[in-house]
Enzyme design. Structure first.
Site, PDB file in Angstrom:
ATOM      1  N   ASN A  42      -4.555  -4.661  -6.016  1.00  0.00           N
ATOM      2  CA  ASN A  42      -3.433  -4.380  -5.130  1.00  0.00           C
ATOM      3  C   ASN A  42      -3.144  -5.589  -4.251  1.00  0.00           C
ATOM      4  OD1 ASN A  42      -5.964  -3.749  -3.893  1.00  0.00           O
ATOM      5  ND2 ASN A  42      -4.953  -2.526  -2.324  1.00  0.00           N
ATOM      6  N   GLU A  44      -0.847  -6.270  -0.715  1.00  0.00           N
ATOM      7  CA  GLU A  44      -0.045  -5.623   0.312  1.00  0.00           C
ATOM      8  C   GLU A  44       0.932  -6.600   0.946  1.00  0.00           C
ATOM      9  OE1 GLU A  44      -3.007  -3.773   2.870  1.00  0.00           O
ATOM     10  OE2 GLU A  44      -3.356  -2.208   1.345  1.00  0.00           O
ATOM     11  N   CYS A  53       0.411  -1.681  -6.185  1.00  0.00           N
ATOM     12  CA  CYS A  53      -0.926  -1.171  -6.508  1.00  0.00           C
ATOM     13  C   CYS A  53      -1.582  -1.966  -7.645  1.00  0.00           C
ATOM     14  CB  CYS A  53      -0.846   0.290  -6.941  1.00  0.00           C
ATOM     15  SG  CYS A  53      -0.315   1.417  -5.655  1.00  0.00           S
ATOM     16  N   GLU A  55      -2.972  -0.860 -10.371  1.00  0.00           N
ATOM     17  CA  GLU A  55      -2.616  -0.385 -11.709  1.00  0.00           C
ATOM     18  C   GLU A  55      -1.310  -1.027 -12.180  1.00  0.00           C
ATOM     19  OE1 GLU A  55      -3.478   1.329  -9.047  1.00  0.00           O
ATOM     20  OE2 GLU A  55      -4.348   3.272  -9.532  1.00  0.00           O
ATOM     21  N   CYS A  91      -1.916   6.655  -7.635  1.00  0.00           N
ATOM     22  CA  CYS A  91      -0.817   7.286  -6.899  1.00  0.00           C
ATOM     23  C   CYS A  91       0.263   7.745  -7.882  1.00  0.00           C
ATOM     24  CB  CYS A  91      -0.232   6.317  -5.871  1.00  0.00           C
ATOM     25  SG  CYS A  91       0.856   5.055  -6.565  1.00  0.00           S
TER      26      CYS A  91
END
Ligand code: THU
Length: 134
Positions: A42, A44, A53, A55, A91
């Site tokens: 990830n 940010e 993220c 993934e 998520c």
């Protein structure tokens, strides 16, 4: 590839996570049906909604390398590593993105820093993905 090796690659990718705001580091290692591996973490942003993220970073890497053509459903399995003891599922946004490239047999393995804690098919996490524009 051995699941243990895929876990180690996801754990190593997690070390590269850029998560100064949440301090929640996530790593992902994705194996394709052609036995290639792509990793992600990830990253940010001060504008929090711009965060990506682990993934989706791994999926984007695979797509950028050409994995989505000619076969769209290129994901064989993936490992997601987080720092939580109990399994932390991807998520909703990541599940939707994964659903685009998974088959009904693709496996999602969740792991903490010690190893895999839960393994299931995508459909267990996302039984009803968005799949029609008409
Ligand atoms: N995060 C992921 O990398 N994957 C998920 O499926 C859930 C959340 C990241 C985004 C953010 O940087 C941090 O975890 C806390 O939400």
């Amino acid at each position: 590839m051995e699941l243990e090796k895929l876990f180690e690659m996801a754990k190593a990718a997690r070390e590269n996570a850029y998560a100064p705001y949440s301090k929640f580091l996530v790593g992902c290692a994705l194996e394709t049906s052609s036995n290639e591996v792509y990793t992600g973490c990830n990253f940010e942003n001060l504008s929090f909604g711009a965060t990506i993220c682990a993934e989706r970073t791994a999926v984007g890497s695979a797509v950028a390398a050409g994995e989505a053509r000619p076969s769209t459903h290129f994901i064989k399995q993936l490992v997601v590593v987080t720092q939580t003891e109990s399994p932390a599922p991807p998520c909703g946004m990541c599940l939707q993105v994964l659903s685009e490239f998974c088959t009904s047999e693709s496996m999602i393995h969740l792991a903490n820093l010690s190893g895999i804690t839960k393994s299931a098919k995508l459909s267990e996490f996302l039984p009803h993905q968005f799949e029609s524009l008409t």
